[in-house]
Structures are given as structure tokens and as C-alpha cells.
Design a protein around this motif. Structure first.
Motif: not given
Length: 183
Positions: A8-13, A16-18, A22-32, A73-76
Motif C-alpha cells: 500500500v505504501g509503495l503504491a501510494l508513493v 511521486a517516484a515516477v 531521484e527520490l525513488a529510493t528514499p520514497l521506497a525506503l520510507g514506504a517500506v 531525499a530526507m523529507t520525501a
């Protein structure tokens, strides 16, 4: 299922990752992390200690606002984490209760609302974690993430789908192996 919350978290972000690769990795890490974080209370008072279905909305709004005003990256990553944790807590009300064997003795407690000081009742749209419909939902939710992310994140998502399906296959038998102190 923990994997459903992560997906769910990954689907939500994913959008934004697309949009901002450049924020894809922090978004994925945060969602997980956010998708898993509330269940740290599994050994405490599950779905009460670290689940905030109402307060979490305020925290999520503030985190997203911060990421919008000061994108990095941090705030995302923080925003993805807080939003995913809130959605995890809020969506637990859509399933069954926190007990290990809800098909035997279902409770009337899904997740604790700290604002009202009362438990929210389970809606049982997903009968219990690891139910066949939970595995189906996890698989469907993994698709946007598989499309949006690449590299190691995509491999972790694919592995998560495999874990989801295996867990659903053996879920009802696992209750016999769980120590009593986890309930």
C-alpha cells in the motif's frame, strides 16, 4: 499482512517516484519502513501501542507539507514513512481483529483510537491477515510499485509477493507454532 501494508505504501508513493526519479529510493525506503513500523507493537499491545489511525493523519499531513515546502531525499522519505504508517494503522480497521486466530474467536477490536480512547471495531473486508483475499490484494497493490521502481527495489517487491502468497498458503497452520506470549 505486513507485505500488504508495505505494498500500500509503495503504491501510494509510486506516482511521486515516477515524477521525481531521484527520490525513488528514499520514497521506497520510507514506504517500506512506514508500512512495517506500526507492527513493532506485536509484542506489546498490538494495534494500540504504535498504531495511530486518527493522530497519524495529522502527522502525515505535516510530513507531506514539509516535503512539499522543503523537498529533499530526507523529507520525501520521512513523508513516505509517516503516510505509510498512518495508512497501515487506519486500514487495520478494514480487516479482522489483532488475534492470531480470528476464524475461531473473533474480537470486536481492530485498532485503537487514541483520540476517543476506544477500540475501532473490525470491518472484516479482509477476514484476517493472510486470508486469500489479503494475498490477492497484496499482489494487486504490488503492480504499481513493480512498474514505478527498478533495480533492488523491484526484486524486493517480487520477493514480497512470493512471501505474501506463501504466508497465505500456510497462515492458518502457523497459529499452532506461534508462542503464547505474542498474542
Amino acid at each position: 499482512m505486513a507485505t500488504t501494508h508495505v505494498f500500500v505504501g509503495l503504491a501510494l508513493v509510486a506516482p511521486a517516484a515516477v515524477a521525481v526519479p531521484e527520490l525513488a529510493t528514499p520514497l521506497a525506503l520510507g514506504a517500506v519502513v512506514g508500512g512495517l513500523l506500526p507492527d513493532v507493537d506485536l509484542v506489546l499491545t498490538h494495534r494500540k501501542t504504535f498504531h495511530f489511525p486518527v493522530f497519524g493523519l495529522l502527522a502525515a499531513g505535516l510530513a507531506v507539507g514539509l516535503a512539499a515546502v522543503a523537498p529533499s531525499a530526507m523529507t520525501a522519505g520521512i513523508a513516505a514513512c509517516v503516510v505509510s504508517a498512518w495508512v497501515h494503522a487506519a486500514s487495520d480497521a478494514l480487516g479482522g481483529g489483532p488475534e492470531m486466530d480470528p476464524w475461531r474467536n473473533p474480537s470486536d477490536r481492530a485498532v485503537y483510537d487514541h483520540v476517543r480512547g476506544a477500540w475501532i471495531r473490525p470491518r472484516r473486508l479482509i477476514r484476517y491477515d493472510g486470508a486469500p483475499e489479503d494475498a490477492l490484494l497484496a499482489t494487486v497493490l504490488a503492480v504499481p510499485a513493480l512498474v514505478a521502481f527498478s533495480g533492488p527495489v523491484r526484486w524486493l517487491i517480487a520477493a514480497g509477493v512470493g512471501v505474501s502468497l506463501a504466508y497465505a498458503l500456510f497462515r492458518r497452520r502457523l497459529v499452532e507454532w506461534v508462542p503464547d506470549w505474542i498474542e
